[in-house]
Design an enzyme around this catalytic site. Structure first.
Site, PDB file in Angstrom:
ATOM      1  N   SER A   1      15.471 -11.606   3.870  1.00  0.00           N
ATOM      2  CA  SER A   1      14.108 -12.579   4.252  1.00  0.00           C
ATOM      3  C   SER A   1      12.941 -11.802   4.657  1.00  0.00           C
ATOM      4  O   SER A   1      11.900 -12.150   4.839  1.00  0.00           O
ATOM      5  CB  SER A   1      14.417 -12.776   5.814  1.00  0.00           C
ATOM      6  OG  SER A   1      14.846 -11.559   6.747  1.00  0.00           O
ATOM      7  N   GLY A   2      13.065 -10.460   4.025  1.00  0.00           N
ATOM      8  CA  GLY A   2      11.840  -9.597   3.968  1.00  0.00           C
ATOM      9  C   GLY A   2      11.654  -8.767   5.446  1.00  0.00           C
ATOM     10  O   GLY A   2      10.630  -8.364   5.847  1.00  0.00           O
TER      11      GLY A   2
ATOM     12  N   SER B   1      32.042  -6.660   6.727  1.00  0.00           N
ATOM     13  CA  SER B   1      30.886  -7.373   7.263  1.00  0.00           C
ATOM     14  C   SER B   1      31.016  -8.684   8.042  1.00  0.00           C
ATOM     15  O   SER B   1      31.469  -9.575   7.305  1.00  0.00           O
ATOM     16  CB  SER B   1      29.657  -7.446   6.091  1.00  0.00           C
ATOM     17  OG  SER B   1      28.766  -8.159   6.830  1.00  0.00           O
TER      18      SER B   1
ATOM     19  N   ASP C   1       9.682   0.807   4.905  1.00  0.00           N
ATOM     20  CA  ASP C   1      10.898  -0.078   5.583  1.00  0.00           C
ATOM     21  C   ASP C   1      11.889   0.980   6.195  1.00  0.00           C
ATOM     22  O   ASP C   1      11.998   0.861   7.360  1.00  0.00           O
ATOM     23  CB  ASP C   1      11.600  -0.898   4.774  1.00  0.00           C
ATOM     24  CG  ASP C   1      10.786  -1.933   3.795  1.00  0.00           C
ATOM     25  OD1 ASP C   1       9.493  -2.041   4.161  1.00  0.00           O
ATOM     26  OD2 ASP C   1      11.131  -2.605   2.799  1.00  0.00           O
TER      27      ASP C   1
ATOM     28  N   THR D   1       0.790  -1.319   0.174  1.00  0.00           N
ATOM     29  CA  THR D   1      -0.110   0.090  -0.003  1.00  0.00           C
ATOM     30  C   THR D   1       0.973   1.347   0.113  1.00  0.00           C
ATOM     31  O   THR D   1       0.154   2.362  -0.467  1.00  0.00           O
ATOM     32  CB  THR D   1      -0.847   0.042   1.141  1.00  0.00           C
ATOM     33  OG1 THR D   1      -0.029  -0.320   2.260  1.00  0.00           O
ATOM     34  CG2 THR D   1      -2.031  -0.932   1.167  1.00  0.00           C
TER      35      THR D   1
ATOM     36  N   GLU E   1      17.758   3.583  -2.372  1.00  0.00           N
ATOM     37  CA  GLU E   1      17.342   2.419  -2.662  1.00  0.00           C
ATOM     38  C   GLU E   1      16.635   2.683  -4.117  1.00  0.00           C
ATOM     39  O   GLU E   1      16.963   1.964  -4.998  1.00  0.00           O
ATOM     40  CB  GLU E   1      16.232   2.027  -1.845  1.00  0.00           C
ATOM     41  CG  GLU E   1      15.693   0.631  -2.214  1.00  0.00           C
ATOM     42  CD  GLU E   1      16.473  -0.520  -1.520  1.00  0.00           C
ATOM     43  OE1 GLU E   1      17.153  -1.266  -2.200  1.00  0.00           O
ATOM     44  OE2 GLU E   1      16.909  -0.509  -0.286  1.00  0.00           O
TER      45      GLU E   1
ATOM     46  N   SER F   1      13.993  -6.306   6.129  1.00  0.00           N
ATOM     47  CA  SER F   1      14.484  -4.980   5.774  1.00  0.00           C
ATOM     48  C   SER F   1      15.742  -4.976   6.223  1.00  0.00           C
ATOM     49  O   SER F   1      16.230  -4.138   6.791  1.00  0.00           O
ATOM     50  CB  SER F   1      13.653  -4.182   6.498  1.00  0.00           C
ATOM     51  OG  SER F   1      12.355  -3.829   5.894  1.00  0.00           O
TER      52      SER F   1
HETATM   53  C1  GLA Z   1       8.999  -3.861   0.486  1.00  0.00           C
HETATM   54  C2  GLA Z   1       9.363  -2.482   0.133  1.00  0.00           C
HETATM   55  C3  GLA Z   1       8.050  -1.747   0.778  1.00  0.00           C
HETATM   56  C4  GLA Z   1       6.800  -2.004   0.703  1.00  0.00           C
HETATM   57  C5  GLA Z   1       6.624  -3.457   1.001  1.00  0.00           C
HETATM   58  C6  GLA Z   1       5.477  -4.296   0.320  1.00  0.00           C
HETATM   59  O1  GLA Z   1       9.258  -4.008   1.445  1.00  0.00           O
HETATM   60  O2  GLA Z   1      10.558  -2.046   0.493  1.00  0.00           O
HETATM   61  O3  GLA Z   1       8.311  -0.297   0.393  1.00  0.00           O
HETATM   62  O4  GLA Z   1       6.061  -1.697  -0.490  1.00  0.00           O
HETATM   63  O5  GLA Z   1       7.893  -4.251   0.181  1.00  0.00           O
HETATM   64  O6  GLA Z   1       4.416  -3.688   1.454  1.00  0.00           O
END
Ligand code: GLA
Length: 391
Positions: free
Chosen positions: A125-126, A67, A177, A35, A165, A128
């Site tokens: 892993s999602g 790292s 994020d 969103t 980014e 961030s």
């Molecule tokens: C990634 C992107 C965010 C967002 C999500 C989905 O994490 O970096 O900006 O769009 O996907 O909600």
């Protein structure tokens, strides 16, 4: 007491000079997925896990990176005269992108630095991990090169992270994020309106429940995934809707308005993408209200509905995430469960009653390995603070 990270830094880069330490968390999004680039609302929180950086400014223009998560790369050397994205630069593209962004925004960075990084967020892993590296670098750059926190706020650092980014790393992400990672607050989720960046903190008072993250271990890179494609589909659907209704973003539409105007969208695929964006935004508003009213069951039901929409309309889940979530829904003591983040791999987030957590991890873990053929990792997480200088 000297931290083990400072010791490691000194071993690698020498002990002299002003050595500074920083932290930025990872994040989990509770609801409001895909969103943030549609002018809608999101509801993420920062985690207590994240990225630690130890940094010292240099006299010359060299950059040296190390790292502890990629020890096989050894020390990676570059310079301020080489701020261009390169595949082989791997993770160092994130701090380099931040230096480049600071320069773009008018801050003079004429001296290099040595940087040691250690992260305890699972990579790619999602959760961030990349926004966390961006924000921790932003906090370090502000501290070492600008000094004045009035001149660059934490929201600016989030925006610089997103800028870097988008324009340095080539991923067209929204602001969620970096915002969550920069602005997180202990035991609070952030209710953010991405159309104007207005936000409030909402306390997450879980007495009898825990937030459990399940990591699918299916690796994904946002850049080569279908993320940018989804974003383009939404933009196209918006342009079609704008022929019949005066809106600036999909986030401005209620469900009723969407149903009224949706026939303007000429492809069924784009219609489903837009439907997700509109309904998910409304779900996020409802979820925050439910939480305020203390109705955790309603919050959980909205999380479940969010997953179904991401699976069927937005098509960003995939077998791994669906297996984790569908197994979670069947477990006793589960309030709600959904994928979190961009999707296409990565993690799920579940709210689970305290006494059910162990069985949840055991049972969902077993179903996952039996179905997918490799293991998922589980983390019972706490909500923590955003990016900061460590004393
Ligand atoms: C990634 C992107 C965010 C967002 C999500 C989905 O994490 O970096 O900006 O769009 O996907 O909600």
């Amino acid at each position: 007491m000297k931290s083990p990270l400072v010791e490691k830094f000194q071993e690698l880069f020498g002990a002299e000079g002003n050595i500074r330490s920083y932290f930025a968390p990872g994040r989990v999004n509770l609801i409001g997925e895909h969103t943030d680039y549609n002018g809608g609302h999101v509801f993420p929180c920062a985690l207590t896990i994240g990225t630690y950086a130890v940094v010292r400014k240099r006299e010359d223009r060299r950059l040296r990176f190390y790292s502890m998560n990629f020890e096989q790369l050894g020390m990676v050397e570059s310079s301020l005269d080489d701020l261009v994205w390169k595949k082989e630069a791997q993770w160092t593209n994130y701090p380099k992108g931040m230096i480049w962004t600071f320069q773009q925004k008018g801050f003079a960075i004429e001296q290099g630095f040595d940087m040691l990084l250690f992260g305890n967020i699972p990579n790619a892993s999602g959760l961030s991990s990349s926004a966390s590296v961006e924000v921790v670098t932003g906090v370090a750059l502000r501290d070492l090169y600008v000094g004045n926190t009035e001149e660059i706020s934490m929201i600016d650092i989030a925006l610089y992270g997103q800028y870097s980014e988008n324009h340095f790393n080539g991923v067209n992400c929204g602001i969620m994020d970096q915002f969550a990672v920069a602005m997180g607050k202990k035991d609070q989720a952030i209710f953010l309106n991405t159309s104007d960046l207005s936000y409030t903190y909402a306390p997450i008072k879980l007495k009898n429940e825990k937030i459990v993250i399940a990591c699918s271990n299916k690796k994904r890179g946002l850049g080569d995934s279908k993320y940018n494609e989804r974003r383009a589909e939404c933009e196209e659907a918006l342009a079609e809707l704008q022929k019949v209704v005066d809106v600036k973003s999909l986030g401005e539409l209620t469900e009723e308005a969407f149903e009224q105007y949706k026939d303007a969208i000429k492809s069924p695929v784009r219609m489903r993408r837009a439907r997700h964006a509109v309904y998910e935004n409304q779900r996020t508003l409802q979820a925050v209200e439910a939480l305020k009213a203390g109705d955790l069951a309603a919050f959980g039901a909205l999380m479940n509905a969010s997953h179904i929409s991401l699976r069927d309309d937005y098509e960003v889940t995939g077998k791994e995430l669906d297996t984790l979530v569908e197994a979670a829904w069947k477990q006793p003591g589960v309030i709600g469960s959904r994928m979190t983040g961009a999707g296409f791999g990565g993690c799920t987030v579940s709210i689970v009653e305290n006494q059910a957590v162990d069985a949840f991890i055991r049972n969902v873990g077993k179903i996952y390995v039996d179905t997918i053929g490799y293991e998922a990792d589980f983390y019972v997480v706490e909500i923590g603070d955003g990016g900061q200088v460590l004393e």
